[in-house]
Motif scaffolding. Structure first.
Motif, PDB file in Angstrom:
ATOM      1  N   ALA A   1      19.015 -22.016  74.785  1.00 12.43           N
ATOM      2  CA  ALA A   1      19.112 -22.936  73.645  1.00 12.43           C
ATOM      3  C   ALA A   1      20.015 -24.135  73.916  1.00 12.43           C
TER       4      ALA A   1
ATOM      5  N   GLN B   1      25.115 -17.490  69.762  1.00 15.18           N
ATOM      6  CA  GLN B   1      24.137 -17.146  68.733  1.00 15.18           C
ATOM      7  C   GLN B   1      22.714 -17.052  69.259  1.00 15.18           C
ATOM      8  N   GLU B   2      22.348 -17.960  70.188  1.00 14.75           N
ATOM      9  CA  GLU B   2      20.936 -18.062  70.566  1.00 14.75           C
ATOM     10  C   GLU B   2      20.646 -17.898  72.045  1.00 14.75           C
TER      11      GLU B   2
ATOM     12  N   ARG C   1      23.769 -30.366  66.473  1.00 11.67           N
ATOM     13  CA  ARG C   1      24.700 -29.464  65.785  1.00 11.67           C
ATOM     14  C   ARG C   1      26.103 -30.040  65.700  1.00 11.67           C
TER      15      ARG C   1
ATOM     16  N   GLU D   1      20.043 -30.423  71.234  1.00 15.33           N
ATOM     17  CA  GLU D   1      20.452 -29.440  70.219  1.00 15.33           C
ATOM     18  C   GLU D   1      21.966 -29.411  70.046  1.00 15.33           C
TER      19      GLU D   1
ATOM     20  N   LEU E   1      26.519 -22.046  70.146  1.00 16.71           N
ATOM     21  CA  LEU E   1      25.070 -22.000  70.348  1.00 16.71           C
ATOM     22  C   LEU E   1      24.681 -20.921  71.365  1.00 16.71           C
TER      23      LEU E   1
ATOM     24  N   GLY F   1      24.479 -14.263  76.341  1.00 18.17           N
ATOM     25  CA  GLY F   1      24.132 -15.648  76.633  1.00 18.17           C
ATOM     26  C   GLY F   1      25.190 -16.324  77.478  1.00 18.17           C
TER      27      GLY F   1
END
Length: 194
Positions: A29, A24-25, A38, A34, A21, A103
């Motif tokens: 995030a 990717q984000e 997931r 979340e 996560l 990130g």
């Protein structure tokens, strides 16, 4: 009555999902809800494995430090190159990691995670700084290696942050970070060859 041990596979999966996560984000995030969604578990499930959200984030950040350390070790090769060459390789790995994993990099250096003490996260980050201090000490035996290493690290961190924002490219006209890395090394170690 049998005592049920927590499922370590699910704990690992929650961390894996968090790593994916953040990759990717981005760090913003990384909510418990979340990550649980997931991972395919209830939003309360992470609390069985991590007492707080910070503890889960620390476990995810720990993976980042482990990966950075693995890359730094690989870049050091057999350790026979000059201290300057080894510092150059270490700086390049640091910047490539920071820029390729924005990130995760942001998460790894969140003060609240490092200060929390969860999972010994600070202890996970310090060996890399220790290597930096050791190499600076070899390259600059005349200086306080910890202070020079701290300034060098701040320079690398600044390059990573400003490059990721696009500011350094605009200000310096550089097309890649290598000339900036050389300049930071020259500023703290003296020009190469001296």
């Amino acid at each position: 009555m049998a005592v049920h041990e927590p499922d370590t596979g699910l704990r690992t999966r929650l961390i894996d999902v968090g790593v994916d996560l953040v990759t990717q984000e981005g760090a913003q995030a990384l909510t418990l809800r979340e990550i649980a969604r997931r991972a395919g578990v209830s939003h309360g499930a992470p609390r069985r494995y991590f007492a707080t959200h910070l503890e889960l984030l620390s476990a995810i950040a720990r993976r980042g430090f482990e990966e950075l350390a693995r890359r730094a070790t690989a870049a050091d090769g057999d350790g026979t190159a000059s201290p300057r060459a080894r510092l150059t390789a270490l700086g390049r790995v640091y910047l490539e990691f920071a820029l390729g994993n924005r990130g995760m990099y942001e998460l790894m250096f969140r003060h609240d995670l490092l200060a929390s003490g969860y999972l010994g996260l600070r202890d996970t980050s310090l060996p890399l700084f220790g290597r930096l201090v050791e190499l600076v000490g070899q390259a600059r035996p005349d200086a306080d290696a910890r202070l020079v290493a701290g300034a060098l690290w701040a320079g690398l961190h600044g390059i990573a942050q400003l490059w990721s924002w696009g500011s350094l490219q605009l200000a310096s006209g550089a097309e890649d970070f290598v000339p900036l890395l050389r300049s930071v090394l020259d500023a703290h170690l003296g020009p190469e060859g001296e």
